[in-house]
Design an enzyme around this catalytic site. Sequence first.
Site, PDB file in Angstrom:
ATOM      1  N   HIS A 168       0.878  -1.163   0.000  1.00 42.07           N
ATOM      2  CA  HIS A 168       0.000   0.000   0.000  1.00 42.07           C
ATOM      3  C   HIS A 168       0.916   1.214   0.000  1.00 42.07           C
ATOM      4  O   HIS A 168       1.694   1.413   0.936  1.00 42.07           O
ATOM      5  CB  HIS A 168      -0.837  -0.063   1.289  1.00 42.07           C
TER       6      HIS A 168
ATOM      7  N   GLU B  54      -1.192   6.484  -1.721  1.00 40.59           N
ATOM      8  CA  GLU B  54      -2.594   6.902  -1.613  1.00 40.59           C
ATOM      9  C   GLU B  54      -2.600   8.186  -0.785  1.00 40.59           C
ATOM     10  O   GLU B  54      -2.764   9.273  -1.303  1.00 40.59           O
ATOM     11  CB  GLU B  54      -3.471   5.836  -0.971  1.00 40.59           C
TER      12      GLU B  54
ATOM     13  N   ASP C 117     -11.954  -1.634  -1.202  1.00 45.30           N
ATOM     14  CA  ASP C 117     -11.030  -1.514  -0.080  1.00 45.30           C
ATOM     15  C   ASP C 117     -11.846  -1.552   1.202  1.00 45.30           C
ATOM     16  O   ASP C 117     -12.457  -0.554   1.550  1.00 45.30           O
ATOM     17  CB  ASP C 117     -10.252  -0.200  -0.198  1.00 45.30           C
ATOM     18  N   ASP C 118     -11.856  -2.706   1.852  1.00 43.75           N
ATOM     19  CA  ASP C 118     -12.604  -2.852   3.093  1.00 43.75           C
ATOM     20  C   ASP C 118     -14.021  -2.287   2.937  1.00 43.75           C
ATOM     21  O   ASP C 118     -14.367  -1.266   3.530  1.00 43.75           O
ATOM     22  CB  ASP C 118     -11.867  -2.159   4.241  1.00 43.75           C
TER      23      ASP C 118
END
Length: 178
Positions: free
Chosen positions: A34, A37, A115-116
């Site tokens: 990740h 972002e 995403d979740d």
Amino acid sequence: EGVGLDSSEVGFPPENFTRTFSVAAENGLRKVAHAGEEGPPEYIWSSLDSLGVSRIDHGVRCTEDQNLVERIIKEQIPLTVCPLSNIKLCVFDKMEDHNIKKMLDQGIRVTINSDDPAYFGGYINQNYIAVQQALNLSENEIIEIAKNGFRSSFLPQQSINSHIESIEEFSRQVNKSA
């Protein structure tokens, strides 16, 4: 099998996890991170160089660094973009501001993901719909993003080819009946 770096980026640069990713590599695990972002483009560079990842989760801030964009395109580093999450986290003010179409147009291997979903809202289909409606993606652009999902997977090449052919066949059938 693989290992990934996720959660909050800011204050947790990828190089803090070099040893963990080194052990993962020694054990034959695939590596993803990740990065880019909420964190800066430098986190993407670090994930590629210090951690040796083969895929970047999110990565939308790569467009702030043209040299990074060129590397991502040249090496076909996949970006698993989660548009609804990006909006919820205020990476973009609204979906119409999202850069996924720009990245796709540049030749970046972008994919659309969730995403979740329980936390950020929106399963994968809602992410596709939101992006298509806000950015007016063409059928061919949607198809390319779907194919990129398989190209970026860790499936055996034969399975990837089979899934891509299924997408192409579905598209041909839809276009015949239209």
